[in-house]
Scaffold this active site. Sequence first.
Site, PDB file in Angstrom:
ATOM      1  N   GLY A  14      34.097  90.942 -35.823  1.00  0.00           N
ATOM      2  CA  GLY A  14      33.472  92.076 -35.128  1.00  0.00           C
ATOM      3  C   GLY A  14      34.400  92.640 -34.072  1.00  0.00           C
ATOM      4  O   GLY A  14      35.195  91.909 -33.479  1.00  0.00           O
ATOM      5  N   ARG A  86      35.488  92.584 -56.423  1.00  0.00           N
ATOM      6  CA  ARG A  86      34.508  93.318 -57.237  1.00  0.00           C
ATOM      7  C   ARG A  86      34.987  93.324 -58.692  1.00  0.00           C
ATOM      8  O   ARG A  86      36.059  93.842 -59.007  1.00  0.00           O
ATOM      9  CB  ARG A  86      34.349  94.741 -56.709  1.00  0.00           C
ATOM     10  N   ASP A 119      35.954  83.017 -33.556  1.00  0.00           N
ATOM     11  CA  ASP A 119      35.994  81.701 -34.193  1.00  0.00           C
ATOM     12  C   ASP A 119      36.307  81.790 -35.696  1.00  0.00           C
ATOM     13  O   ASP A 119      37.142  81.042 -36.199  1.00  0.00           O
ATOM     14  CB  ASP A 119      34.641  80.994 -33.969  1.00  0.00           C
ATOM     15  N   THR A 142      36.006  87.967 -28.300  1.00  0.00           N
ATOM     16  CA  THR A 142      34.591  88.102 -28.622  1.00  0.00           C
ATOM     17  C   THR A 142      33.837  88.556 -27.370  1.00  0.00           C
ATOM     18  O   THR A 142      34.107  88.065 -26.270  1.00  0.00           O
ATOM     19  CB  THR A 142      33.934  86.815 -29.166  1.00  0.00           C
ATOM     20  N   ASP A 144      30.959  87.730 -26.908  1.00  0.00           N
ATOM     21  CA  ASP A 144      30.017  86.638 -26.633  1.00  0.00           C
ATOM     22  C   ASP A 144      30.565  85.623 -25.618  1.00  0.00           C
ATOM     23  O   ASP A 144      29.795  84.844 -25.053  1.00  0.00           O
ATOM     24  CB  ASP A 144      29.679  85.890 -27.926  1.00  0.00           C
ATOM     25  N   ASP A 146      32.039  82.932 -26.200  1.00  0.00           N
ATOM     26  CA  ASP A 146      31.610  81.592 -26.611  1.00  0.00           C
ATOM     27  C   ASP A 146      32.725  80.777 -27.253  1.00  0.00           C
ATOM     28  O   ASP A 146      32.456  79.764 -27.877  1.00  0.00           O
ATOM     29  CB  ASP A 146      30.415  81.709 -27.574  1.00  0.00           C
ATOM     30  N   ARG A 188      25.039  85.694 -29.823  1.00  0.00           N
ATOM     31  CA  ARG A 188      24.827  84.639 -30.835  1.00  0.00           C
ATOM     32  C   ARG A 188      24.220  83.386 -30.196  1.00  0.00           C
ATOM     33  O   ARG A 188      23.203  83.504 -29.532  1.00  0.00           O
ATOM     34  CB  ARG A 188      26.108  84.355 -31.610  1.00  0.00           C
ATOM     35  N   ARG A 282       7.480  96.715 -23.314  1.00  0.00           N
ATOM     36  CA  ARG A 282       8.393  97.447 -24.195  1.00  0.00           C
ATOM     37  C   ARG A 282       9.670  96.621 -24.360  1.00  0.00           C
ATOM     38  O   ARG A 282      10.122  95.985 -23.405  1.00  0.00           O
ATOM     39  CB  ARG A 282       8.782  98.794 -23.592  1.00  0.00           C
TER      40      ARG A 282
HETATM   41  O1  F6P Z   1      30.069  87.998 -32.231  1.00  0.00           O
HETATM   42  C1  F6P Z   1      29.920  89.296 -31.770  1.00  0.00           C
HETATM   43  C2  F6P Z   1      28.596  89.863 -32.183  1.00  0.00           C
HETATM   44  O2  F6P Z   1      28.487  91.156 -31.625  1.00  0.00           O
HETATM   45  C3  F6P Z   1      27.384  89.004 -31.841  1.00  0.00           C
HETATM   46  O3  F6P Z   1      27.051  89.085 -30.479  1.00  0.00           O
HETATM   47  C4  F6P Z   1      26.368  89.554 -32.798  1.00  0.00           C
HETATM   48  O4  F6P Z   1      25.371  88.601 -33.086  1.00  0.00           O
HETATM   49  C5  F6P Z   1      27.180  89.864 -34.014  1.00  0.00           C
HETATM   50  O5  F6P Z   1      28.519  90.011 -33.591  1.00  0.00           O
HETATM   51  C6  F6P Z   1      26.749  91.101 -34.766  1.00  0.00           C
HETATM   52  O6  F6P Z   1      27.507  91.214 -35.911  1.00  0.00           O
HETATM   53  P1  F6P Z   1      27.571  92.515 -36.841  1.00  0.00           P
HETATM   54  O7  F6P Z   1      28.664  93.373 -36.309  1.00  0.00           O
HETATM   55  O8  F6P Z   1      27.872  91.983 -38.171  1.00  0.00           O
HETATM   56  O9  F6P Z   1      26.252  93.218 -36.755  1.00  0.00           O
END
Ligand code: F6P
Length: 375
Positions: A14, A86, A119, A142, A144, A146, A188, A282
């Site tokens: 990502g 594919r 990761d 990332t 995250d 993490d 995550r 909400r």
């Molecule tokens: O790891 C980065 C992240 O943005 C996470 O926080 C999230 O769960 C995930 O990627 C979303 O992934 P995608 O881009 O596949 O929707």
Amino acid sequence: MSTVRRIGVLTGGGDAPGLNAVIRAVVRSCRIAHGVSVIGISDGFIGLVEMKARELALADVSGLLVRGGTMLGTSNRGNPFRYAFRRPDGVEELVDASAMVKKNFEKLGLDALVVIGGDGSLSIAERFWRELGIPVVGVPKTIDNDLFATEYTFGFATARETATWALDRLHSTAESHHRVMLLEVMGRDSGWIALHAGLAGGGDVVLIPEIPFTFEALIAKFRARERRGRPFSVVVVAEGAAPVGGNQVFAGEDAVTGWKRLGGISYQIAREIEARGGYEIRATVLGHIQRGGTPVPTDRILATRFGVEAARLAVAGEFGRMVALHNDEIVSVPICEAIGRVKRVDPSCQLVQAARSVGIVFGDEDIDAVDLSEG
Ligand code: F6P
């Protein structure tokens, strides 16, 4: 004297704000400090399998520092060890394309490969080094935050800023309407974005995967605030949070890789609390807004420092290593130390303690204690 003349660079997984800043730093320091050329590989590992690559000159990275995303493109579906090919009949099947990667690496005349990723991408890079002998250097990325073996990853500071920005806006509308507002953020299986944004944005409740919550504790907090004349609350929910004895909520699953995407817990919490407590509630799922946009200065600086060190490691022939931040110093560690485990929030860490001290509820509190609190 280094024998490294040509370095490949790719971005995998990502995207995160600051990827372009790393690419820029790799290209600029390779060319300016080391006299080495850089080949940009498109769309993560897909570019190595399908030979999508081009040389990056200084002009190609001009103006890149402020741009979100990645100029190279990225993908989280291009694992060469389980590559989705594919077939002519349109069906995708997973095959091992790693031999093709090795061949293409040589065809491109590369002496080293810089992999910027989280990761998943770094685990693939580590296998390149260990199983295929491809000389790699890793750069941790990332939003995250993490990843093990580094205190921070670039992208996190921008995501935190965006989440805090959103929280500030939800506050005023929550107050006007006397509502409970939920903000679901990414992360995550870790609660770093939620915890930092909750602290920075004055959240009343912060729910993170590391601390399972009860609905009773949440409602007790809302009631305590009402008694104080604050009939509204703002809740930051990490996408991976789950109630005691409950499960995480997933928004979807990749048909080919089986990878499950988290999302939607805040809607579940909203329904449950509305049913139990009679609140008007909400939920906002912030989603990929956290990944986009221009990186904040903290991320630009970290990304630049990572990129410069990655180039240096590659030129020095220090392979199988990942750049990292330790005590505000850029260091390097073996990639294997960073992968395969998640850096999670320690529920007893100082940040959580500080949050509790200013009245933030995590949902694991004794209900009577919450009732007695100043809210
Ligand atoms: O790891 C980065 C992240 O943005 C996470 O926080 C999230 O769960 C995930 O990627 C979303 O992934 P995608 O881009 O596949 O929707």
